[in-house]
Design an enzyme around this catalytic site. Structure first.
Site, PDB file in Angstrom:
ATOM      1  N   GLY A   2       0.798  -1.220   0.000  1.00 19.95           N
ATOM      2  CA  GLY A   2       0.000   0.000   0.000  1.00 19.95           C
ATOM      3  C   GLY A   2       0.824   1.260   0.000  1.00 19.95           C
ATOM      4  O   GLY A   2       0.356   2.322  -0.439  1.00 19.95           O
ATOM      5  N   SER A   3       2.060   1.187   0.465  1.00 19.35           N
ATOM      6  CA  SER A   3       2.946   2.351   0.451  1.00 19.35           C
ATOM      7  C   SER A   3       3.370   2.710  -0.963  1.00 19.35           C
ATOM      8  O   SER A   3       3.939   3.782  -1.187  1.00 19.35           O
ATOM      9  CB  SER A   3       4.190   2.067   1.300  1.00 19.35           C
ATOM     10  OG  SER A   3       3.831   1.752   2.626  1.00 19.35           O
TER      11      SER A   3
ATOM     12  N   LYS B  34       5.656   1.784   7.730  1.00 18.33           N
ATOM     13  CA  LYS B  34       5.021   2.091   9.016  1.00 18.33           C
ATOM     14  C   LYS B  34       5.956   1.787  10.181  1.00 18.33           C
ATOM     15  O   LYS B  34       6.118   2.592  11.087  1.00 18.33           O
ATOM     16  CB  LYS B  34       3.715   1.316   9.165  1.00 18.33           C
ATOM     17  CG  LYS B  34       3.035   1.558  10.492  1.00 18.33           C
ATOM     18  CD  LYS B  34       1.775   0.720  10.668  1.00 18.33           C
ATOM     19  CE  LYS B  34       0.644   1.233   9.831  1.00 18.33           C
ATOM     20  NZ  LYS B  34      -0.639   0.558  10.146  1.00 18.33           N
ATOM     21  N   THR B  35       6.577   0.614  10.151  1.00 16.82           N
ATOM     22  CA  THR B  35       7.427   0.207  11.275  1.00 16.82           C
ATOM     23  C   THR B  35       8.892   0.540  11.056  1.00 16.82           C
ATOM     24  O   THR B  35       9.693   0.463  11.981  1.00 16.82           O
ATOM     25  CB  THR B  35       7.316  -1.309  11.491  1.00 16.82           C
ATOM     26  OG1 THR B  35       7.772  -1.986  10.310  1.00 16.82           O
ATOM     27  CG2 THR B  35       5.873  -1.711  11.779  1.00 16.82           C
ATOM     28  N   PHE B  36       9.231   0.877   9.819  1.00 17.85           N
ATOM     29  CA  PHE B  36      10.616   1.093   9.412  1.00 17.85           C
ATOM     30  C   PHE B  36      11.441  -0.181   9.604  1.00 17.85           C
ATOM     31  O   PHE B  36      12.645  -0.133   9.851  1.00 17.85           O
ATOM     32  CB  PHE B  36      11.253   2.266  10.160  1.00 17.85           C
ATOM     33  CG  PHE B  36      11.962   3.244   9.233  1.00 17.85           C
ATOM     34  CD1 PHE B  36      11.234   3.998   8.334  1.00 17.85           C
ATOM     35  CD2 PHE B  36      13.338   3.383   9.257  1.00 17.85           C
ATOM     36  CE1 PHE B  36      11.870   4.887   7.464  1.00 17.85           C
ATOM     37  CE2 PHE B  36      13.986   4.261   8.389  1.00 17.85           C
ATOM     38  CZ  PHE B  36      13.256   5.019   7.500  1.00 17.85           C
ATOM     39  N   THR B  37      10.773  -1.311   9.448  1.00 13.21           N
ATOM     40  CA  THR B  37      11.450  -2.608   9.530  1.00 13.21           C
ATOM     41  C   THR B  37      11.070  -3.523   8.373  1.00 13.21           C
ATOM     42  O   THR B  37      11.605  -4.633   8.289  1.00 13.21           O
ATOM     43  CB  THR B  37      11.118  -3.325  10.852  1.00 13.21           C
ATOM     44  OG1 THR B  37       9.699  -3.521  10.943  1.00 13.21           O
ATOM     45  CG2 THR B  37      11.599  -2.532  12.055  1.00 13.21           C
ATOM     46  N   THR B  38      10.149  -3.119   7.476  1.00 13.59           N
ATOM     47  CA  THR B  38       9.730  -3.969   6.363  1.00 13.59           C
ATOM     48  C   THR B  38      10.955  -4.414   5.571  1.00 13.59           C
ATOM     49  O   THR B  38      11.716  -3.573   5.075  1.00 13.59           O
ATOM     50  CB  THR B  38       8.749  -3.219   5.448  1.00 13.59           C
ATOM     51  OG1 THR B  38       7.679  -2.710   6.226  1.00 13.59           O
ATOM     52  CG2 THR B  38       8.214  -4.132   4.370  1.00 13.59           C
TER      53      THR B  38
ATOM     54  N   GLU C 106      11.818  -5.796   2.595  1.00 12.13           N
ATOM     55  CA  GLU C 106      12.099  -5.353   1.228  1.00 12.13           C
ATOM     56  C   GLU C 106      12.384  -3.853   1.176  1.00 12.13           C
ATOM     57  O   GLU C 106      13.322  -3.395   0.518  1.00 12.13           O
ATOM     58  CB  GLU C 106      10.924  -5.695   0.304  1.00 12.13           C
ATOM     59  CG  GLU C 106      10.604  -7.174   0.219  1.00 12.13           C
ATOM     60  CD  GLU C 106       9.525  -7.591   1.205  1.00 12.13           C
ATOM     61  OE1 GLU C 106       8.825  -8.573   0.914  1.00 12.13           O
ATOM     62  OE2 GLU C 106       9.390  -6.932   2.253  1.00 12.13           O
TER      63      GLU C 106
ATOM     64  N   GLY D  69      -1.646   0.019   5.702  1.00  9.24           N
ATOM     65  CA  GLY D  69      -0.878   0.436   4.530  1.00  9.24           C
ATOM     66  C   GLY D  69      -1.719   0.576   3.279  1.00  9.24           C
ATOM     67  O   GLY D  69      -1.567   1.544   2.518  1.00  9.24           O
ATOM     68  N   ARG D  70      -2.637  -0.359   3.040  1.00 10.67           N
ATOM     69  CA  ARG D  70      -3.442  -0.319   1.817  1.00 10.67           C
ATOM     70  C   ARG D  70      -4.492   0.787   1.849  1.00 10.67           C
ATOM     71  O   ARG D  70      -5.143   1.052   0.842  1.00 10.67           O
ATOM     72  CB  ARG D  70      -4.095  -1.680   1.590  1.00 10.67           C
ATOM     73  CG  ARG D  70      -4.967  -2.183   2.730  1.00 10.67           C
ATOM     74  CD  ARG D  70      -5.331  -3.643   2.532  1.00 10.67           C
ATOM     75  NE  ARG D  70      -6.112  -4.214   3.613  1.00 10.67           N
ATOM     76  CZ  ARG D  70      -5.592  -4.716   4.733  1.00 10.67           C
ATOM     77  NH1 ARG D  70      -4.282  -4.670   4.928  1.00 10.67           N
ATOM     78  NH2 ARG D  70      -6.363  -5.243   5.658  1.00 10.67           N
TER      79      ARG D  70
ATOM     80  N   GLN E 164      -5.031  -5.226  -4.247  1.00  7.81           N
ATOM     81  CA  GLN E 164      -4.469  -5.356  -2.906  1.00  7.81           C
ATOM     82  C   GLN E 164      -5.465  -4.938  -1.836  1.00  7.81           C
ATOM     83  O   GLN E 164      -5.644  -5.629  -0.827  1.00  7.81           O
ATOM     84  CB  GLN E 164      -3.207  -4.510  -2.755  1.00  7.81           C
ATOM     85  CG  GLN E 164      -2.506  -4.801  -1.425  1.00  7.81           C
ATOM     86  CD  GLN E 164      -1.842  -3.598  -0.794  1.00  7.81           C
ATOM     87  OE1 GLN E 164      -1.975  -2.485  -1.275  1.00  7.81           O
ATOM     88  NE2 GLN E 164      -1.135  -3.809   0.296  1.00  7.81           N
TER      89      GLN E 164
ATOM     90  N   GLU F 153      -6.381  -8.312   0.215  1.00  4.86           N
ATOM     91  CA  GLU F 153      -5.698  -8.352   1.505  1.00  4.86           C
ATOM     92  C   GLU F 153      -6.683  -8.105   2.641  1.00  4.86           C
ATOM     93  O   GLU F 153      -6.478  -8.571   3.761  1.00  4.86           O
ATOM     94  CB  GLU F 153      -4.575  -7.310   1.540  1.00  4.86           C
ATOM     95  CG  GLU F 153      -3.611  -7.497   2.694  1.00  4.86           C
ATOM     96  CD  GLU F 153      -2.346  -6.673   2.548  1.00  4.86           C
ATOM     97  OE1 GLU F 153      -1.324  -7.223   2.094  1.00  4.86           O
ATOM     98  OE2 GLU F 153      -2.377  -5.472   2.883  1.00  4.86           O
TER      99      GLU F 153
ATOM    100  N   HIS G 122      -8.965  -6.855 -25.749  1.00  7.58           N
ATOM    101  CA  HIS G 122      -8.110  -7.664 -26.617  1.00  7.58           C
ATOM    102  C   HIS G 122      -7.176  -8.549 -25.804  1.00  7.58           C
ATOM    103  O   HIS G 122      -6.204  -9.077 -26.339  1.00  7.58           O
ATOM    104  CB  HIS G 122      -7.305  -6.742 -27.544  1.00  7.58           C
ATOM    105  CG  HIS G 122      -8.166  -5.962 -28.480  1.00  7.58           C
ATOM    106  ND1 HIS G 122      -8.525  -6.426 -29.735  1.00  7.58           N
ATOM    107  CD2 HIS G 122      -8.776  -4.762 -28.336  1.00  7.58           C
ATOM    108  CE1 HIS G 122      -9.303  -5.535 -30.333  1.00  7.58           C
ATOM    109  NE2 HIS G 122      -9.477  -4.519 -29.499  1.00  7.58           N
TER     110      HIS G 122
ATOM    111  N   LYS H 229       6.821 -14.509   4.956  1.00  6.14           N
ATOM    112  CA  LYS H 229       7.944 -13.688   5.417  1.00  6.14           C
ATOM    113  C   LYS H 229       8.848 -14.476   6.355  1.00  6.14           C
ATOM    114  O   LYS H 229      10.076 -14.404   6.272  1.00  6.14           O
ATOM    115  CB  LYS H 229       7.413 -12.446   6.141  1.00  6.14           C
ATOM    116  CG  LYS H 229       6.735 -11.411   5.259  1.00  6.14           C
ATOM    117  CD  LYS H 229       6.291 -10.240   6.117  1.00  6.14           C
ATOM    118  CE  LYS H 229       5.577  -9.180   5.311  1.00  6.14           C
ATOM    119  NZ  LYS H 229       5.129  -8.052   6.165  1.00  6.14           N
TER     120      LYS H 229
END
Length: 752
Positions: free
Chosen positions: A305-306, A362-366, A368, A427-428, A510, A514, A545, A670
């Site tokens: 979502g970010s 959000k958590t600054f830990t994701t 990726e 996030g979404r 998403q 989700e 098409h 994860k």
């Protein structure tokens, strides 16, 4: 004396309930009661309230199964109006109102009845001196006083069963015939603020809609919608409110919504004001990079979502009337995938000295996002040196307040360049917050982003205020439930007839999958009815098409068609009688009719088709769709579209009794990825190059194939790089594309 004692009991009971306190029924020794006053009467009264509130005989009988003992406690943590009348006696009724005083009225009832009706959250806040009080329904009260009790699945209700029987009736109908009914067609559309919604091509009748509205009332849909808007913690698995609607609330609403004592709307506007000041300083050239150059490139690093929401909005505004001019001189890109190729594609022709990086997590830990964030930080350092000031001038963060220390540890200036959002926004659902506001306002200006918020706010007001039978998000949500749970359609397509909406289907995919891709009800029961469609889509006419062969002659897939009265940029070429937009919209109008009516064998034969090909050219039709027509694809209308689909998702979740606001399903993959990374790390650094053993023969086999072939490719001189030896430096913008002198000055620059 008896009347006084009973009145005192009722007063204490009502007062403590209103205060959300635990009330213990006095024992016979502590309080002399009338023989006619049985402990069970409180349960009788709650069961009566259940019955009158629409929970039906099932809830009433279930409630009567347990009698109240002298040791039982009753806890009500909500805003209630309490009326209690004593059994078989003409007694004063204690009517406890929001003004804090008891009022009396005389009644003669055969039993004690406790009637509870909701007071407004604001009135209770004034009465109790609080800004917020969680509201719980009677069913939730029951689960507290009857351990282990759970409300039944919605599929067991009378309203659901009626719809199941009605679906069998609908199977014998065809849209070709239903569309000939003028009364039905005139009834199956709704309009609001420029939005025209036609649902006459659904496999539904007016009776269908009445039954769906009955189900909505049974599920207390409107009450749940209000609870969401008011900040109730409906995301119970994470103990969070759900307030993405507050992200676009007006300043007039400051002081009306509180979460844990915090004025939510005030918080939102504090951040919006901060974003406005920052983005205006950036666009004016007041904010410069580490080397003193003016920054013109923006890279937003985030995933899910970010990324999907802001990117969909960015694609719309690229060709929006105002966005075309306000974005001149600037460049926005999104870095989402952890694939290093995404980094290369994003950075290849950018000058780091002119680039601002936005990290959205959000958590600054994701995992990726943070790997990409470290890569981009290294990219900046490779060109300008390993100075922390490089990060402080070129990197900003959009993150939760709870992640402040993580943001600071990364090197970001948390005083000026930290734009917060809150745990009550998933996030979404975050595109209306800092995740969307910062990159979009940097590129297009804050004023255009504000127009987007106004459009979303317009749809919010319609959603919470319009009657159900005129409420576009509610109707489209109920039809989603109808198609998925009763008609058996497991997929759904979103076809916008506007190329600028090319990323809308991915965002809605998403948002919906989700949110409602669940198997457990909010009461902890495994559901026994279909929920959660597979959402996909592409802009028309490209989609025609691509996959319309399947939609017309394969499995039945309900479709939402989005069209616009005016194009963002229309063309009428010399010699053409119709504009390009009319050509596009001709398909918008034709496709729903083709899906609904189909083409019979006789119609095919009438065209002279050889008999052996007739069946191949027959279209059975009877395929449902919605048509949504908007004035023009502007920032305002884009906000309306976003909010409409956010609310559709919420409606379906409320009807299905799901928690549409958590996403535990993404966690297992994860966790396993972390385990696999451990095996890869050992394999890359093992001097003996021993085979990987994961404990799973299948996983070990394919992982060893990957590791070994990676080694072989590197040894054969193919140029393939092998982790963890890959360089993160990207200098292609200097080596292959020397940057010209280009300071266009934004909307006041050379191209304005």
């Amino acid at each position: 004396m008896l009347i006084c004692k009973n009145a005192l009991f009722v007063f204490l009971f009502g007062l403590q309930i209103l205060n959300g306190e635990s009330f213990q029924i006095p024992s016979r020794r502590g309080f002399q009661r009338s023989p006619s006053f049985e402990y069970n009467t409180l349960y009788e009264s709650y069961s009566s309230a259940l019955f009158s509130a629409g929970h039906g005989q099932r809830g009433q009988n279930h409630f009567r199964n347990k009698r109240l003992s002298s040791d039982d406690h009753i806890v009500v943590e909500s805003d209630e109006r309490i009326n209690v009348v004593l059994e078989n006696e003409v007694q004063p009724q204690l009517d406890y109102h929001s003004d804090g005083y008891a009022h009396t009225a005389h009644h003669n009832y055969p039993k004690v009845i406790l009637q509870a009706d909701k007071l407004g959250r604001s009135a209770h806040a004034r009465l109790m001196g609080k800004h917020q009080q969680d509201q719980h329904r009677i069913s939730e009260f029951m689960s507290k006083v009857i351990p282990g009790s759970k409300p039944p699945l919605v599929s067991s209700t009378t309203e659901w069963k009626r719809l199941e029987r009605h679906a069998e009736e609908i199977e014998s109908t065809h849209l070709r015939d239903l569309l000939k009914d003028p009364v039905r067609c005139e009834s199956m559309f709704a309009e609001y603020d420029g939005v025209y919604f036609d649902y006459s091509r659904q496999r539904a009748t007016l009776k269908t809609m009445d039954l769906l509205f009955d189900l909505a009332e049974k599920q207390e849909l409107e009450s749940r919608i209000r609870g969401m808007f008011n900040g109730e913690k409906i995301n119970f698995t994470e103990d969070r409110a759900v307030l993405h609607t507050a992200l676009r609330a007006s300043k007039d609403e400051i002081g009306t919504i509180f979460v844990d004592g915090i004025d939510v709307v005030q918080e939102v506007h504090d951040v919006l004001d901060q974003i406005k000041s920052f983005t205006e300083a950036f666009r004016s050239g007041e904010i410069k990079g580490y080397t003193g150059k003016r920054m013109r490139n923006i890279v937003s690093v985030g995933i899910g979502g970010s990324y999907l929401g802001p990117e969909f909005l960015h694609e719309v505004l690229k060709t929006e009337t105002n966005g075309v001019t306000t974005s001149l001189g600037y460049n926005l890109r999104f870095l989402a995938n952890v694939d290093p190729v995404d980094v290369e594609r994003t950075c290849a022709d950018l000058d780091p000295e002119e680039t601002l990086i936005i990290i959205v997590s959000k958590t600054f830990t994701t995992a990726e996002t943070m790997l990409n964030a470290r890569t981009m930080r290294q990219w900046l350092w490779d060109f300008m040196g390993d100075d922390i000031e490089v990060v402080r001038k070129h990197v900003v963060a959009c993150s939760s307040v709870s992640a402040t220390e993580n943001v600071k540890a990364f090197g970001i200036d948390t005083e000026r360049y930290f734009f917060r959002f809150w745990d009550w926004v998933g996030g979404r659902y975050s595109v209306c917050g800092a995740a969307g506001a910062v990159p979009i306002s940097l590129l297009y200006g804050f004023d255009l982003f504000e127009k987007f918020l106004e459009g979303a706010r317009s749809m919010d007001q319609h959603f919470i205020n319009a009657p159900m039978k005129e409420n576009i998000p509610i109707i489209i949500g109920l039809l989603g439930v109808w198609n998925s749970s009763f008609m058996g359609y497991r997929s759904r397509a979103l076809i916008p007839y506007a190329q600028a909406l090319l990323r809308l289907p991915a965002h809605i995919q998403q948002l919906d999958m989700e949110s409602n891709g669940k198997r457990i009800s909010r009461h902890g029961l495994e559901i026994d009815y279909p929920v959660g469609e597979v959402d996909f889509g592409e802009p028309g006419t490209n989609s025609q098409h691509s996959f319309f062969q399947l939609i017309h002659q394969g499995q039945t897939i309900p479709v939402d068609f989005l069209g616009f009265v005016q194009s963002q940029h229309d063309l009428l070429m010399d010699g053409e009688k119709l504009s390009s937009h009319d050509e596009l919209m001709a398909n918008f109008f034709a496709q729903p009719d083709a899906l609904a009516n189909g083409k019979t064998a006789d119609e095919v034969r009438a065209e002279g088709c050889p008999e052996e090909l007739v069946l191949h050219k027959v279209f059975d039709g009877n395929r449902p769709s919605n048509s949504l027509l908007f004035p023009q694809l502007s920032a305002y209308v884009t906000g309306q579209i976003l909010a409409l689909y956010e609310h559709r998702t919420a409606v379906q979740g409320f009807i299905w009794d799901l928690n549409s606001f958590d996403q535990w399903g993404v966690e297992l993959g994860k966790k396993l990825a972390i385990d696999v990374k451990g095996h890869l790390l050992k394999a890359r650094y093992d001097p003996r190059q021993r085979p990987v053993d994961t404990g799973s023969p299948a996983t070990s086999r394919i992982l060893n194939y990957y590791v070994q072939n990676g080694r072989d490719a590197s040894a054969n001189g193919t140029g393939m790089s092998v982790n963890p030896l890959t360089s993160v430096t990207r200098k292609t913008h200097r080596e292959h594309i020397p940057p010209p002198i280009r300071d266009l000055g934004g909307n006041v620059g050379k191209l304005s």
